[in-house]
Design a protein around this motif. Sequence first.
Motif, PDB file in Angstrom:
ATOM      1  N   THR A  20       8.663  -0.647   5.915  1.00  0.00           N
ATOM      2  CA  THR A  20       8.169   0.668   5.491  1.00  0.00           C
ATOM      3  C   THR A  20       9.279   1.423   4.793  1.00  0.00           C
ATOM      4  N   ALA A  21       8.838   2.364   3.945  1.00  0.00           N
ATOM      5  CA  ALA A  21       9.774   3.247   3.248  1.00  0.00           C
ATOM      6  C   ALA A  21       9.059   4.542   2.908  1.00  0.00           C
ATOM      7  N   LYS A  22       9.835   5.541   2.620  1.00  0.00           N
ATOM      8  CA  LYS A  22       9.287   6.855   2.272  1.00  0.00           C
ATOM      9  C   LYS A  22       9.398   7.068   0.778  1.00  0.00           C
ATOM     10  N   LEU A  23       8.268   7.381   0.158  1.00  0.00           N
ATOM     11  CA  LEU A  23       8.227   7.573  -1.282  1.00  0.00           C
ATOM     12  C   LEU A  23       9.018   8.818  -1.663  1.00  0.00           C
ATOM     13  N   SER A  49       0.844  -1.200   0.000  1.00  0.00           N
ATOM     14  CA  SER A  49       0.000   0.000   0.000  1.00  0.00           C
ATOM     15  C   SER A  49       0.872   1.240   0.000  1.00  0.00           C
ATOM     16  N   VAL A  50       0.378   2.260  -0.671  1.00  0.00           N
ATOM     17  CA  VAL A  50       1.048   3.564  -0.720  1.00  0.00           C
ATOM     18  C   VAL A  50       0.043   4.591  -0.216  1.00  0.00           C
ATOM     19  N   GLU A  51       0.315   5.164   0.957  1.00  0.00           N
ATOM     20  CA  GLU A  51      -0.559   6.159   1.561  1.00  0.00           C
ATOM     21  C   GLU A  51       0.218   7.459   1.705  1.00  0.00           C
ATOM     22  N   GLY A  52      -0.102   8.397   0.822  1.00  0.00           N
ATOM     23  CA  GLY A  52       0.655   9.640   0.812  1.00  0.00           C
ATOM     24  C   GLY A  52       2.077   9.395   0.365  1.00  0.00           C
ATOM     25  N   GLU A  53       3.038   9.606   1.236  1.00  0.00           N
ATOM     26  CA  GLU A  53       4.444   9.363   0.926  1.00  0.00           C
ATOM     27  C   GLU A  53       4.988   8.114   1.641  1.00  0.00           C
ATOM     28  N   ARG A  54       4.142   7.282   2.188  1.00  0.00           N
ATOM     29  CA  ARG A  54       4.564   6.118   2.964  1.00  0.00           C
ATOM     30  C   ARG A  54       4.243   4.835   2.205  1.00  0.00           C
TER      31      ARG A  54
END
Length: 396
Positions: free
Chosen positions: A370-373, A319-324
């Motif tokens: 987790t990672a930051k987009l 899942s990609v929620e905002g920048e996460r």
Amino acid sequence: MAAVEQPGTAPSGLRGGLRRVEGSLRPRLREFRSWWTRSLASWLPARVRDLFGLSPQRLLLRRHGNELQLSLWRGDAERALAGLPVPEAGAAEADPLGSLLSPRIVEVPRWLVLPASAVLRRRLTLPAAAGERLREVLGFEIDRQTPFTAAEVSYDARLLGHRGDDQLEAELVVVPKATLEAALAALGALAPTLAGVDVADAGGRPLGVNLMTGAQRRLRGDPWRRRNLVLLLVAAAALFLGMWQMLANREAAADYFEQQVDEEVRQARGASLEKRQLVDLIEGGAFLQAARAGKPTMVEVMDELARRLPDDTYLEKLSVEGERILLIGLSREASALVGRLQGSPLWTDPALAGALQPDPRTRMDRFTLTAKLATAPAQAPGNAAARGAPDAAGGH
């Protein structure tokens, strides 16, 4: 007025017809006079109406538990004043509200307003001749319309309207004397200062009745009222005639200037609205374009993950929620996934969220990563709007 009939002076049918005409005409004449007086008074400023007593006022008292709510009823509007504790019956002051209210409000007649649940109301259709003595006529209907006798209640009547020339609609409002006495006793030292007891309707407004018994009612007559009314009418007529000429001279100029102002205001509002819409369109288009251009697409993220994750790794959730970015799955090399994901141009700061959990069924480790987009640097709003203005205007 009471009409004295003498036998033989007129036929009975004629006498009955005269009584019906008299009974139906008098209430309507009183209603017309009341309406005419209110209409004339409405032309005067509020202070002048208060000075001559043309604005009916009441100080309404409503009890809610141990608190007494005070409100001023003037004309057809009610204004809340304050909430006070109920004074005790043995208070030293003759008037407990005398030191709390302004001198003008202290002199206003005080009315207790009972809740609608405390009374019994019955709507009746009566002959028009009953309008002259409506309260006395409805007093004979208490035994038939209510479960009480006339001696057990305090009552009043109000006229609701006319149905043709021979009938009228009225309402009988009844409250048990025990209930009324308990409500008056609960007011303590304020009970002797009341001018009447009214009832609240479904909307909380007073009905306009007085449920106090005949012995408790205070009928205050103002001997100067009629003379003041005549003087007020004369002063209003003189003021009207004196101002007429000046108003006539100014009316045309005022209308002309008003039209000019309205036209200029309309044009200014239209131009301002169009400018605001154009600016919002340009800024919104530039913002959406910059947001789409600065973030990688979902297809690019999935492709990058497919190239970097080992073959013995399975994803249960992506899942990609905002920048996460959130990854949940199973892997035989879960501890090495962070190193595999580092260095990607599409995300930054990959890390495991929580401890690895062995799965006995698959003999793999369950991981949450987790990672930051990664996003492109934000552009200045002014530059983005300037670049997007030609495209947005052309597209529009």
